[in-house]
Design a protein around this motif. Structure first.
Motif, PDB file in Angstrom:
ATOM      1  N   PRO A  14       0.821  -1.205   0.000  1.00 55.29           N
ATOM      2  CA  PRO A  14       0.000   0.000   0.000  1.00 55.29           C
ATOM      3  C   PRO A  14       0.852   1.250   0.000  1.00 55.29           C
ATOM      4  O   PRO A  14       2.034   1.215   0.330  1.00 55.29           O
ATOM      5  CB  PRO A  14      -0.779  -0.137   1.312  1.00 55.29           C
ATOM      6  CG  PRO A  14       0.134  -0.905   2.200  1.00 55.29           C
ATOM      7  CD  PRO A  14       0.866  -1.874   1.312  1.00 55.29           C
ATOM      8  N   ASP A  15       0.248   2.368  -0.381  1.00 52.49           N
ATOM      9  CA  ASP A  15       0.956   3.642  -0.335  1.00 52.49           C
ATOM     10  C   ASP A  15       1.021   4.079   1.120  1.00 52.49           C
ATOM     11  O   ASP A  15       0.030   4.521   1.691  1.00 52.49           O
ATOM     12  CB  ASP A  15       0.214   4.669  -1.196  1.00 52.49           C
ATOM     13  CG  ASP A  15       1.023   5.946  -1.339  1.00 52.49           C
ATOM     14  OD1 ASP A  15       0.660   6.758  -2.183  1.00 52.49           O
ATOM     15  OD2 ASP A  15       2.004   6.126  -0.598  1.00 52.49           O
ATOM     16  N   ALA A  16       2.192   3.965   1.725  1.00 48.64           N
ATOM     17  CA  ALA A  16       2.318   4.234   3.159  1.00 48.64           C
ATOM     18  C   ALA A  16       3.275   5.375   3.437  1.00 48.64           C
ATOM     19  O   ALA A  16       3.991   5.360   4.418  1.00 48.64           O
ATOM     20  CB  ALA A  16       2.768   2.952   3.860  1.00 48.64           C
TER      21      ALA A  16
ATOM     22  N   VAL B 106       5.964   3.752  -6.156  1.00 50.45           N
ATOM     23  CA  VAL B 106       5.396   3.920  -7.492  1.00 50.45           C
ATOM     24  C   VAL B 106       4.215   4.887  -7.454  1.00 50.45           C
ATOM     25  O   VAL B 106       3.292   4.740  -6.654  1.00 50.45           O
ATOM     26  CB  VAL B 106       4.945   2.569  -8.067  1.00 50.45           C
ATOM     27  CG1 VAL B 106       4.295   2.752  -9.437  1.00 50.45           C
ATOM     28  CG2 VAL B 106       6.134   1.613  -8.168  1.00 50.45           C
ATOM     29  N   ALA B 107       4.259   5.895  -8.325  1.00 53.77           N
ATOM     30  CA  ALA B 107       3.174   6.867  -8.449  1.00 53.77           C
ATOM     31  C   ALA B 107       2.313   6.512  -9.653  1.00 53.77           C
ATOM     32  O   ALA B 107       2.723   5.757 -10.543  1.00 53.77           O
ATOM     33  CB  ALA B 107       3.746   8.278  -8.607  1.00 53.77           C
ATOM     34  N   GLN B 108       1.115   7.059  -9.679  1.00 60.11           N
ATOM     35  CA  GLN B 108       0.207   6.795 -10.788  1.00 60.11           C
ATOM     36  C   GLN B 108       0.841   7.261 -12.103  1.00 60.11           C
ATOM     37  O   GLN B 108       1.389   8.353 -12.202  1.00 60.11           O
ATOM     38  CB  GLN B 108      -1.123   7.516 -10.579  1.00 60.11           C
ATOM     39  CG  GLN B 108      -2.180   7.169 -11.620  1.00 60.11           C
ATOM     40  CD  GLN B 108      -3.533   7.757 -11.260  1.00 60.11           C
ATOM     41  OE1 GLN B 108      -3.674   8.449 -10.270  1.00 60.11           O
ATOM     42  NE2 GLN B 108      -4.533   7.477 -12.078  1.00 60.11           N
ATOM     43  N   GLY B 109       0.799   6.396 -13.114  1.00 59.74           N
ATOM     44  CA  GLY B 109       1.358   6.725 -14.418  1.00 59.74           C
ATOM     45  C   GLY B 109       2.823   6.364 -14.581  1.00 59.74           C
ATOM     46  O   GLY B 109       3.377   6.495 -15.678  1.00 59.74           O
ATOM     47  N   ASP B 110       3.485   5.909 -13.522  1.00 61.74           N
ATOM     48  CA  ASP B 110       4.894   5.524 -13.612  1.00 61.74           C
ATOM     49  C   ASP B 110       5.073   4.290 -14.500  1.00 61.74           C
ATOM     50  O   ASP B 110       4.203   3.416 -14.570  1.00 61.74           O
ATOM     51  CB  ASP B 110       5.463   5.201 -12.224  1.00 61.74           C
ATOM     52  CG  ASP B 110       6.050   6.418 -11.529  1.00 61.74           C
ATOM     53  OD1 ASP B 110       6.381   7.396 -12.223  1.00 61.74           O
ATOM     54  OD2 ASP B 110       6.169   6.387 -10.294  1.00 61.74           O
ATOM     55  N   THR B 111       6.204   4.205 -15.171  1.00 62.74           N
ATOM     56  CA  THR B 111       6.651   3.004 -15.873  1.00 62.74           C
ATOM     57  C   THR B 111       8.027   2.628 -15.337  1.00 62.74           C
ATOM     58  O   THR B 111       8.696   3.449 -14.694  1.00 62.74           O
ATOM     59  CB  THR B 111       6.760   3.241 -17.388  1.00 62.74           C
ATOM     60  OG1 THR B 111       7.783   4.226 -17.632  1.00 62.74           O
ATOM     61  CG2 THR B 111       5.446   3.726 -17.977  1.00 62.74           C
ATOM     62  N   LEU B 112       8.449   1.407 -15.591  1.00 63.37           N
ATOM     63  CA  LEU B 112       9.779   0.995 -15.138  1.00 63.37           C
ATOM     64  C   LEU B 112      10.858   1.881 -15.746  1.00 63.37           C
ATOM     65  O   LEU B 112      11.833   2.238 -15.083  1.00 63.37           O
ATOM     66  CB  LEU B 112      10.036  -0.469 -15.510  1.00 63.37           C
ATOM     67  CG  LEU B 112       9.323  -1.512 -14.649  1.00 63.37           C
ATOM     68  CD1 LEU B 112       9.617  -2.906 -15.176  1.00 63.37           C
ATOM     69  CD2 LEU B 112       9.750  -1.407 -13.186  1.00 63.37           C
TER      70      LEU B 112
ATOM     71  N   THR C 214       0.531   1.231  -8.570  1.00 62.51           N
ATOM     72  CA  THR C 214       0.621   2.454  -7.781  1.00 62.51           C
ATOM     73  C   THR C 214       0.740   2.105  -6.296  1.00 62.51           C
ATOM     74  O   THR C 214      -0.009   1.272  -5.784  1.00 62.51           O
ATOM     75  CB  THR C 214      -0.635   3.319  -8.006  1.00 62.51           C
ATOM     76  OG1 THR C 214      -0.721   3.643  -9.395  1.00 62.51           O
ATOM     77  CG2 THR C 214      -0.566   4.597  -7.184  1.00 62.51           C
ATOM     78  N   GLY C 215       1.702   2.724  -5.615  1.00 60.81           N
ATOM     79  CA  GLY C 215       1.928   2.444  -4.199  1.00 60.81           C
ATOM     80  C   GLY C 215       2.953   1.365  -3.943  1.00 60.81           C
ATOM     81  O   GLY C 215       3.418   1.208  -2.808  1.00 60.81           O
ATOM     82  N   GLN C 216       3.341   0.625  -4.983  1.00 63.30           N
ATOM     83  CA  GLN C 216       4.326  -0.444  -4.822  1.00 63.30           C
ATOM     84  C   GLN C 216       5.687   0.139  -4.448  1.00 63.30           C
ATOM     85  O   GLN C 216       6.078   1.192  -4.935  1.00 63.30           O
ATOM     86  CB  GLN C 216       4.415  -1.238  -6.121  1.00 63.30           C
ATOM     87  CG  GLN C 216       5.324  -2.451  -6.058  1.00 63.30           C
ATOM     88  CD  GLN C 216       5.247  -3.273  -7.339  1.00 63.30           C
ATOM     89  OE1 GLN C 216       4.376  -3.050  -8.168  1.00 63.30           O
ATOM     90  NE2 GLN C 216       6.155  -4.213  -7.501  1.00 63.30           N
ATOM     91  N   LEU C 217       6.404  -0.540  -3.572  1.00 65.89           N
ATOM     92  CA  LEU C 217       7.725  -0.110  -3.126  1.00 65.89           C
ATOM     93  C   LEU C 217       8.779  -0.862  -3.924  1.00 65.89           C
ATOM     94  O   LEU C 217       8.806  -2.083  -3.913  1.00 65.89           O
ATOM     95  CB  LEU C 217       7.887  -0.379  -1.634  1.00 65.89           C
ATOM     96  CG  LEU C 217       9.042   0.325  -0.903  1.00 65.89           C
ATOM     97  CD1 LEU C 217       8.870   1.845  -0.949  1.00 65.89           C
ATOM     98  CD2 LEU C 217       9.114  -0.155   0.539  1.00 65.89           C
ATOM     99  N   LEU C 218       9.632  -0.135  -4.620  1.00 61.60           N
ATOM    100  CA  LEU C 218      10.675  -0.752  -5.443  1.00 61.60           C
ATOM    101  C   LEU C 218      12.055  -0.332  -4.970  1.00 61.60           C
ATOM    102  O   LEU C 218      12.282   0.838  -4.658  1.00 61.60           O
ATOM    103  CB  LEU C 218      10.506  -0.341  -6.909  1.00 61.60           C
ATOM    104  CG  LEU C 218       9.238  -0.803  -7.633  1.00 61.60           C
ATOM    105  CD1 LEU C 218       9.226  -0.250  -9.049  1.00 61.60           C
ATOM    106  CD2 LEU C 218       9.149  -2.324  -7.661  1.00 61.60           C
TER     107      LEU C 218
END
Length: 210
Positions: free
Chosen positions: A12-14, A24-30, A57-61
Motif C-alpha cells: 500500500p501507499d504508506a 510507485v506513483a500513478q502513471g509511472d513506468t519501469l 501504484t503504491g508499490q515499493l521498489l
C-alpha cells in the motif's frame, strides 16, 4: 542495522519511501522510474525480482543495489551507490499489432517475434534514419534497420516488401514494410529488435503494455 525491504504487488501507499527505495506513483513506468534514479530497467527488475513489466501504484521498489542503503547511522553518512549506466531515453511503439509469439531471451532470441498476416503494414517504432535496407543477412530475410539516436537502433526482419530506402528519414508510425516473409524465413511473423550501444536488449520494457 540495514533495513531490509522487499517489493510486492500489493504494497500500500504508506508515505515516503526509505533511502534506496521508490514508491510507485500513478502513471509511472519501469523506464521512468529507472531514469529518475539514474538506473536502467534491467537493474530495477533484477533487484525487485520482477519477471514482467507490470507495476502498481503504491508499490515499493528498490532503486539502489541491495545493501547499498542503510538507516540508523549515528553519523548520518551513507555509502555511495555503486556506479551504473544511465537509463536509455527510449520510448517505442509496437511495429505491428499482432501477439508476441516468441520473446527475447538474450541468447537464441535477440528480440521479439510478432504474429502478422501477409501484406500487413510494418511501422517504424520511433522516428529516425534508415541505415540498412536489404536481404544481405540470410537469417533475417528482407531487413530494415533504423537509427534513432547515437545509442539506439531498431531492427525489422522477415518482411515481404521493403517500402523505404537506405538513408531515408522516417517518422514514428510510418509504414516501412509489408509483412509476409521471403524464402527461408517465416511468413507469419515479424522479428523486431532493439539495440543499445550495439547490443540487443529486451525491447518490451520500452513498449506500451498490452
Amino acid at each position: 542495522m540495514a533495513l531490509l525491504l522487499t517489493a510486492c504487488a500489493g504494497t500500500p501507499d504508506a508515505g515516503p519511501a526509505p533511502a534506496g527505495f521508490y514508491r510507485v506513483a500513478q502513471g509511472d513506468t519501469l523506464w521512468r522510474i529507472a531514469s529518475k534514479n539514474g538506473r536502467n530497467v534491467a537493474e530495477i527488475k533484477r533487484w525487485n525480482k520482477l519477471d514482467g513489466n507490470d507495476i502498481q501504484t503504491g508499490q515499493l521498489l528498490r532503486v539502489a543495489p541491495p545493501g547499498g542503503s542503510h538507516t540508523g547511522s549515528s553519523t548520518g553518512s551513507k555509502p555511495s551507490p555503486a556506479p551504473s549506466k544511465p537509463a536509455v531515453d527510449m520510448q517505442l511503439a509496437w511495429p505491428v499489432p499482432g501477439q508476441v509469439v516468441a520473446r527475447y531471451n538474450g541468447s537464441t532470441m535477440k528480440g521479439v517475434a510478432l504474429a502478422v498476416q501477409p501484406g500487413e503494414p510494418v511501422k517504424a517504432a520511433a522516428a529516425g534514419k534508415v541505415v540498412y535496407v536489404g536481404g544481405g543477412i540470410r537469417a533475417y530475410g528482407n531487413l530494415i534497420v533504423i537509427k534513432h539516436n547515437a545509442r539506439v537502433i531498431t531492427v525489422y526482419a522477415y518482411n515481404r516488401d521493403l517500402l523505404v530506402k537506405d538513408g531515408a528519414s522516417v517518422q514514428a508510425g510510418q509504414v516501412i514494410a509489408r509483412a509476409g516473409g521471403t524464402a527461408g524465413v517465416p511468413s507469419d511473423r515479424v522479428h523486431f529488435e532493439a539495440r543499445v550501444d550495439g547490443k540487443a536488449v529486451d525491447p518490451t520494457p520500452y513498449l506500451p503494455s498490452r
